[in-house]
Design a protein around this motif. Structure first.
Motif, short mmCIF file in Angstrom:
data_model
loop_
_atom_site.label_atom_id
_atom_site.label_comp_id
_atom_site.label_asym_id
_atom_site.label_seq_id
_atom_site.Cartn_x
_atom_site.Cartn_y
_atom_site.Cartn_z
N ARG A 262 0.86 -1.18 0.00
CA ARG A 262 0.00 0.00 0.00
C ARG A 262 0.90 1.24 0.00
N SER A 263 0.98 1.91 -1.11
CA SER A 263 1.79 3.12 -1.23
C SER A 263 0.89 4.20 -1.84
N CYS A 264 1.10 4.55 -3.10
CA CYS A 264 0.21 5.44 -3.83
C CYS A 264 0.56 5.33 -5.30
N ALA A 265 -0.33 5.77 -6.17
CA ALA A 265 -0.10 5.62 -7.61
C ALA A 265 1.16 6.35 -8.07
N PRO A 266 1.43 7.60 -7.64
CA PRO A 266 2.67 8.25 -8.10
C PRO A 266 3.93 7.51 -7.66
N PHE A 267 3.93 6.95 -6.46
CA PHE A 267 5.08 6.18 -5.99
C PHE A 267 5.28 4.95 -6.87
#
Length: 375
Positions: A262-267
């Protein structure tokens, strides 16, 4: 004769984990009710042992073995659950076979195993390093479009972050997706809890090394942190984790969610750029940045999923940092689990610090400036 493997400096003859054996495959796949004949091919990726097994029925199965200290069945379930969610949203992913008892993975003699049906199509990048280029701009565009599909489909999947699993693409060193803690403090806390990392860093002035290498990049990320929208990502997006539709530039299936978190789309998009856009193993080459492939990749992604202004800024901010958690975990992996001090040193000097420093030099700055213009 089994092949070598990909290591920190490219291809190497020595393997970190013993290759699968025919007797081992027979015993493990027997738990699935399958009768085996032989092993057709051994994978060259590090961190596990893989092979394509021919069955007595004429079919084929992809078998993967992990050291339990890296991936036990609970850790594998985290990856499999995310893949299953994506499959329900229509993303073509590989899902594990089940044993006769209904399990998606099993443990035996200190190892964890999972088995997958062999896919139709082409494993075109299986002999290409994870930092290798795509074969064409068309392949890069197709890979970008499929990553956009994955990020669209991941919306709504709300499993928590994986914590201190080794060798994942994590926001942990930066305080997690929503924690506003300063980067260096969060990184020290994260490293203290990460398996093997502090032991492998003994004797290094790592606090100062990391602060000097990362501070300029963390300063650019800091004002953008409030815009992070948590999302699960693949974590290791490159050509060899995609199955292809023959020779056509079409992705047939997505594989290997071992580094997902679980991170984020840009990462996750920054990770995908880091994997293919720079010739990390040949930075002395005249043109180490593959701008035309990167442009095609981003164009493909944006045909499926538009980036907000904040997300565009986050992609650029994350690119010099997205390797940090994995690189530090890799230092611990090589230094303590494998006892390979030479590889641990390369992971620390060339990967963790070297990649961050490269983005402060001319070519790295040019890449970040190019991204700002292209996005």
């Amino acid at each position: 004769m089994t092949p070598g493997q990909f290591g920190v400096l490219g291809h190497q003859d020595r393997r970190d984990w013993p290759p699968l054996t025919a007797d081992e495959a027979r015993a493990v796949l027997g738990r699935y009710g399958l009768e085996t004949e032989d092993i057709l091919w051994h994978g060259q990726r590090p961190f596990s042992a893989t092979g394509l097994v021919r069955l007595a029925s004429g079919g084929r199965v992809f078998l993967k073995r992990h050291d339990r200290r890296l991936r036990d069945t609970a850790a594998l379930a985290e990856e499999q659950d995310f893949a299953a969610w994506l499959a329900r949203q229509g993303v073509p992913v590989t899902l594990p076979l089940r044993t006769r008892d209904g399990a998606r993975a099993l443990e035996r003699d200190g190892w964890s195993y999972e088995a997958y049906p062999a896919l139709e199509g082409a494993d075109r990048y299986r002999d290409v390093h994870s930092w290798g280029a795509y074969a064409s701009e068309e392949d890069a565009r197709a890979a970008g479009a499929m990553l956009g599909r994955v990020h669209q489909a991941a919306r709504g999947y709300d499993a928590p972050a994986r914590g201190h699993r080794p060798l994942i693409s994590t926001l942990g060193p930066f305080g997690g997706p929503t924690d506003g803690a300063p980067g260096n403090g969060a990184l020290r806390d994260w490293a203290a809890a990460e398996p093997g990392v502090l032991a492998a860093l003994q004797g290094k002035n790592w606090h100062e090394d990391v602060a000097r290498a990362l501070q300029p990049h963390e300063a650019r990320l800091a004002p953008l942190r409030a815009a992070i929208d948590p999302l699960w990502g693949h974590g290791d997006w490159h050509g060899s984790n995609l199955f292809w539709d023959g020779a056509a530039p079409r992705v047939a299936a997505v594989m290997d969610f071992g580094m997902a978190d679980r991170s984020c789309a840009p990462f996750d998009l920054a990770v995908a750029i880091e994997r293919h856009a720079v010739a990390w193993l040949d930075l002395a080459a005249p043109h180490p940045v593959r701008f035309s492939q990167l442009a095609a990749f981003l164009d493909g992604y944006r045909t499926v999923r538009a980036l907000s202004a904040a997300e565009k800024s986050l992609v650029i901010a994350f690119l010099p940092l997205c390797h940090v958690g994995f690189a530090l975990s890799e230092v611990g992996y090589y230094g303590t689990l494998l006892g390979d001090t030479a590889s641990a040193t390369v992971a620390y000097d060339s990967y963790l610090l070297g990649h961050a420093r490269w983005f402060e030099a001319d070519e790295g700055r040019n890449l970040l400036d190019w991204l700002a213009r292209h996005l």
